[in-house]
Design an enzyme around this catalytic site. Structure first.
Site, PDB file in Angstrom:
ATOM      1  N   LYS A   1       0.870  -1.183   0.000  1.00  0.00           N
ATOM      2  CA  LYS A   1       0.000   0.000   0.000  1.00  0.00           C
ATOM      3  C   LYS A   1       0.904   1.229   0.000  1.00  0.00           C
ATOM      4  O   LYS A   1       1.946   1.233   0.674  1.00  0.00           O
ATOM      5  CB  LYS A   1      -0.888  -0.028   1.246  1.00  0.00           C
ATOM      6  CG  LYS A   1      -1.924   1.089   1.317  1.00  0.00           C
ATOM      7  CD  LYS A   1      -2.788   0.934   2.579  1.00  0.00           C
ATOM      8  CE  LYS A   1      -3.854   2.027   2.670  1.00  0.00           C
ATOM      9  NZ  LYS A   1      -4.710   1.871   3.865  1.00  0.00           N
TER      10      LYS A   1
ATOM     11  N   SER B   1     -10.026  -0.400   7.183  1.00  0.00           N
ATOM     12  CA  SER B   1      -9.417  -0.229   5.861  1.00  0.00           C
ATOM     13  C   SER B   1      -8.728  -1.464   5.287  1.00  0.00           C
ATOM     14  O   SER B   1      -8.350  -1.462   4.113  1.00  0.00           O
ATOM     15  CB  SER B   1      -8.414   0.924   5.887  1.00  0.00           C
ATOM     16  OG  SER B   1      -9.100   2.152   5.906  1.00  0.00           O
TER      17      SER B   1
ATOM     18  N   SER C   1      -9.759   2.038   3.054  1.00  0.00           N
ATOM     19  CA  SER C   1      -8.854   2.787   2.208  1.00  0.00           C
ATOM     20  C   SER C   1      -7.847   1.936   1.442  1.00  0.00           C
ATOM     21  O   SER C   1      -7.240   2.423   0.488  1.00  0.00           O
ATOM     22  CB  SER C   1      -8.079   3.795   3.064  1.00  0.00           C
ATOM     23  OG  SER C   1      -7.229   3.115   3.961  1.00  0.00           O
TER      24      SER C   1
END
Lengths: 485, 476
Positions: free
Chosen positions: A77, A176, A152
């Site tokens: 990420k 997330s 997210s």
């Protein structure tokens, strides 16, 4: 057809020398270049660096120095700082930021020999539940291109769901990892707060943030969790507690397991199609010998309001360092210091980030601090106490991960509260600091549904065991969206 | 109207750790800009603070030395504000739960009286960097070497009633932190600086007047000057019927005035909240006991001991305990030599030479052993006071220790009475006229004979002996 294989399967192929890391890495890089134009799941693809790491890994394998993860490709990420690679956090603010250091998670996985394919898209500064707040554009759900992948960690979710990477890292502040895992048919694990170092992971809400794996199944999660867990002297909130082998208990029988179902998680908010899938999954566990017990988390309705005081308060302070002075975006031709601050931040941050900075600044202001921040901390304690009481009765708590399946892109962008409610079942887990998982449990209208598993502190091994046993009995987690098979 | 001044001080003492409070970067002063700032000090995305345990020990020492409570649990808070030399956009400090709480310290005033000043609290915090406004052609340069340097902010009660008391208090804290070895006290480099909260009220009234805060005063002289000027200003304001505005003011030493920096209305709302990146600091009883054992003898205790053990005057004891190094020097000398003589020599000649050459006692060319050796030659009458000064100068100039110099220069005092007698006999024989005059009552001539005898002995005759013998022989 490497991409249809799990991380564990690829690991065995490498160990048996039936393939090489370079070959695997090329295969996944090819898939990224073929499919990511559709998905937009990567912000940066680090092909050259990946191939260099792969060669290095192959050499290690040749010398017999390989571990379980050596040579396996993965994606990070874009919230993790990666040496000499752009680390944007999904924001215009850091579009020009090349990190001069590696996050601990990045360092550990590199040391284990994993190969980084690139950095995945995400909601700006991890603030969002649909990956629509990214400066780099929305990510598409591989199960339905018009739908969101969740957020997210939406880029990581979409990339693994479409098998552009066998596994990826995510971070979870209010859901997330788990919510996008649910929306994309993945197995995602948010560890106990303090289990994984936060050093080098760009902070959103420091007391809630935690990194974890987003994978195809529980076994793969365990492999990555083994490598990233542990005390880090650079993170004072990481806990100095021995790391067990998370793969060791996977095959333990779950007969007699006590599963708690909080009645508050089965109320009106859940979509009927999701309810049906979750009920079936619970029945599956019952048939495997688990005992199902109804429990109550009486303060869970406070989770969302408490979270939207605590998280913005912390973020308003954490994001102060993005001021246009030392790194990141700086406005053109600042007239003076105030102008530099106002325009650099005004132009560099997106709407959702600004909204949360303002909410947090307000909550911490003189005269409001006691009514908001202090009150929220008191309620947070009560929410934790509910879980503590529940775990006196049960081993694991289960319920839906998200109230509904993936919604369409643009559907909730004009209604922040509706968006915030996507995390209604996941947020309490962060507030309490507990470990939580989402595992594929079936489909509603052809869209994946996730079952959430919540464990007691440091009970990740049990969660993985419970998930793995389900995955031995079902094959929901093996489903791949048709276009990406 | 008669006005009373009320002063409280906030002293920032830079703790003398090798590395910063929340990072491993060095704290040394004077390096090239931004060469002592690591990723944590720069506030890069993703970095986290880790507490340097040494600062906790140092703060605990200060707490124990001032009779304060060393908090079992203290918490770091974030103080949020934007400034270019504040990399994170917040300073890590302690607000609600500081590490040191409620202590006191006794100061001595010029009239010899004593006064106890309350210490409200002392808390740990990080320093900011420096903004450099010169040499950048309308831009500002930022040097983050100082960012993250550990500070102990010591906040007093508003117990001081004059600028002189404020200076006495500041000096006392300065002496203490140096004794404890937790701060080098270097005011020029900013290691020890203070803000003063000043207000006035009609004498006899209990309620405090509106205060102003004088920022960043970095010398004892300026503290006194700044407070006095500010008090005069406040009196002028009040006596002209206006009101003192609560504000922060800056003392300008060049213009010798204070001027407004910002008013209360313009003051920041710092939005303090507990720093979620740091755990509360938990201190155990065992740790406190351990620190207690390492506490050096404190200035007041040492002073009392010097007075009783070495029979020194309060004044001498005060000077000799002014710093730990000076006190150690004295004690080393006094271990093997006469204490009173040691005190006189150290306060007199040694200090004078050090001052003249701007040297610290630790850099004295005459070390404690050498001084003791010389004093012992005075005590055993080998040296007269006058010869001793010659020997001292020679030692200072590196000619060796006292015995070597005495030997080399033949400076040994003559104490053999027969030698002195024969010398005097010669003088009496050679000056019959003067002897007759003396004996007829001209006492003043005694000095003439002393002079001759000293000259004859090349200054080496023991003066007391010489006087005695001369008197005896002349009156015979």
């Amino acid at each position: 057809m490497y991409h249809t294989k799990t991380l564990a399967e690829l690991s065995r192929l490498l160990q048996k020398r039936e393939t090489s890391s370079v070959e695997l890495t090329r295969a996944f890089l090819d898939r990224i270049s073929t499919h990511d134009k559709t998905l937009n799941s990567f912000i940066t693809v680090t092909a050259d660096q990946a191939l260099a790491q792969a060669k290095h890994a192959d050499a290690m394998i040749q010398r017999g120095e390989a571990g379980a993860l050596t040579g396996l490709p993965m994606a990070h990420k874009d919230i993790f700082c990666t040496l000499d690679v752009k680390t944007s956090c999904g924001s215009k603010m850091l579009d020009n930021f090349i990190s001069p250091y590696n996050a601990t998670v990045v360092e550990k996985l590199a040391a284990a020999g994993m190969v980084m394919l690139g950095k995945t898209n995400m909601d700006e500064f991890a603030m969002g539940s649909s990956n629509e707040t990214s400066f780099y554009g929305a990510v598409k759900n591989p199960w339905k291109i018009s739908a969101v992948p969740g957020g997210s960690s939406g880029g990581s979710a979409a990339a693994v769901a479409a098998r552009l990477a066998p596994i990826a890292t995510g971070t979870d502040t209010g859901g997330s990892i788990r919510q996008p895992a649910a929306l994309c048919n993945l197995t995602g694990l948010k560890p106990t707060y303090g289990r994984v170092s936060r050093y080098g992971m760009i902070a959103f809400a420091s007391s809630l943030d935690q990194a974890g794996p987003m994978a195809q199944n529980a076994e793969d999660c365990a492999m990555m969790l083994n490598a990233i867990s542990g005390f880090d002297e650079r993170d004072s909130t990481s806990l100095d507690k021995p790391v067990p082998d998370y793969g060791a208990d996977l095959n333990r029988d779950i007969k007699g397991l006590k599963i708690g179902l909080p009645k508050e998680f089965f109320g009106d908010g859940m979509a009927p199609g999701v309810r049906e899938v979750i009920n079936k999954a619970i029945e599956q566990y019952r048939s495997m010998g688990a005992e199902i017990i109804e429990i109550s988390l009486p303060n869970s309705h406070l989770s969302v309001p408490v979270y939207y005081v605590v998280a913005p308060a912390e973020c308003s302070s954490n994001l102060s360092r993005f001021d246009g002075v030392r790194f990141g975006y700086r406005c053109k031709d600042p007239q003076d210091l105030q102008d530099l601050y106002k325009r650099s931040r005004g132009e560099g941050f997106g709407a959702e980030v600004k909204r949360r900075i303002m909410i947090g600044t307000y909550a911490l202001s003189a005269g409001y601090y006691d009514a908001y921040y202090v009150k929220a901390q008191q309620l947070r304690r009560m929410i934790s106490d509910d879980f503590e009481n529940a775990f006196k009765q049960v081993d694991v708590i289960m319920g839906p991960t998200a109230p509904d399946t993936a919604f369409n892109i643009g559907e909730k962008t004009s209604d922040p509260v509706a968006m915030y409610l996507s995390d209604i079942y996941t947020i309490a887990v962060n507030l309490a600091g507990l470990p939580g998982m989402s595992i594929p449990a079936g489909f509603s209208n052809n869209m994946p549904v996730g079952l959430q598993l919540i464990g007691n502190y440091f009970d990740e091994a049990r969660l993985l065991n419970v998930a793995h046993q389900y995955q031995l009995a079902t094959d929901w987690h093996k489903q791949i969206p048709e276009k990406f098979i | 109207m008669e006005w009373e001044t009320v002063i409280g001080l906030e002293i920032h003492a830079q703790l003398s750790t090798r590395s910063k409070i929340f990072s491993g970067a060095a704290t040394a002063y004077g390096a090239e800009p931004n060469t002592q700032a690591c990723a944590v000090d720069l506030g890069l995305p993703g970095v986290l603070p880790v507490l340097n345990k040494e600062v906790v020990r140092m703060a605990a020492m200060f707490g124990l030395a001032t009779g304060s409570t060393v908090a079992k649990r203290s918490v770091f808070d974030r103080k949020n504000y934007f400034y270019p030399d504040l990399p994170k956009g917040y300073q890590i400090s302690q607000l609600a739960l500081p590490i040191v709480q409620r202590g006191k310290i006794t100061i001595e005033l010029e009239d010899g009286s004593r006064k106890t000043i309350g210490i409200t609290r002392a808390h740990l915090e990080e320093d900011a960097g420096k903004s450099l406004h010169e040499d950048f052609h309308g831009m500002t340069g930022i040097d983050l070497n100082r960012a993250g340097t550990p500070l102990l902010e010591i906040v007093s009660e508003p117990d001081m009633r004059s600028a002189k008391e404020a200076v006495a208090y500041m000096k006392k804290i300065h002496e203490l932190v140096r004794y404890l070895g937790i701060c080098d006290g270097n005011m020029q480099e900013g290691s020890f600086r203070c803000d003063a909260n000043v207000s006035i009220r009609p004498k006899g009234r209990e309620k405090f007047g509106t205060r102003t805060e004088l920022k960043n005063i970095n010398s004892f002289r300026y503290v006194e000057r700044a407070i006095n000027i500010e008090v005069e200003r406040q009196i002028d304001v009040l006596e002209s019927g206006k009101e003192v505005v609560q504000e922060t003011r800056l003392y300008d030493a060049d213009r010798d005035e204070t001027r407004s920096m910002r008013s209360k209305e313009e003051a920041n709302d710092y939005r303090y909240f507990p720093d979620p990146d740091l755990l509360p600091v938990e201190i155990t009883e065992a740790f406190i006991n351990q620190v207690k054992e390492t506490l050096p003898e404190l200035p007041d205790a040492k002073r009392s001991r010097f007075i009783s053990q070495f029979a020194l005057s309060e004044y001498d004891a005060g000077i000799l305990t002014g710093s730990r190094d000076l006190a150690n020097y004295f004690e080393t000398v006094a271990k093997t030599a006469d204490a009173k003589l040691a005190a006189n020599w150290i306060i007199g000649d040694v200090s004078a030479r050090l001052n003249k050459e701007d040297k610290d006692i630790s850099a004295s060319p005459v070390n404690a052993g050498m001084l003791a050796g010389m004093i012992n030659r005075i005590s055993d009458n080998t040296l007269s006071g006058k010869l001793a000064k010659e020997v001292f100068d020679a030692m200072w100039n590196g000619e060796g220790d006292a015995d070597a110099i005495i030997e080399k220069r033949g400076l040994k005092q003559i104490t053999d009475s027969s030698a002195i007698e024969s010398l005097i006999d010669e003088i009496i024989a050679a000056n019959p006229a003067q002897v007759a005059e003396y004996r007829s009552g001209k006492d003043k001539l005694f000095g003439f004979f002393v002079g001759l005898a000293m000259k004859a002995s090349k200054g080496k005759a023991n003066p007391a002996q010489l006087n005695d013998i001369l008197k005896k022989k002349l009156s015979a």
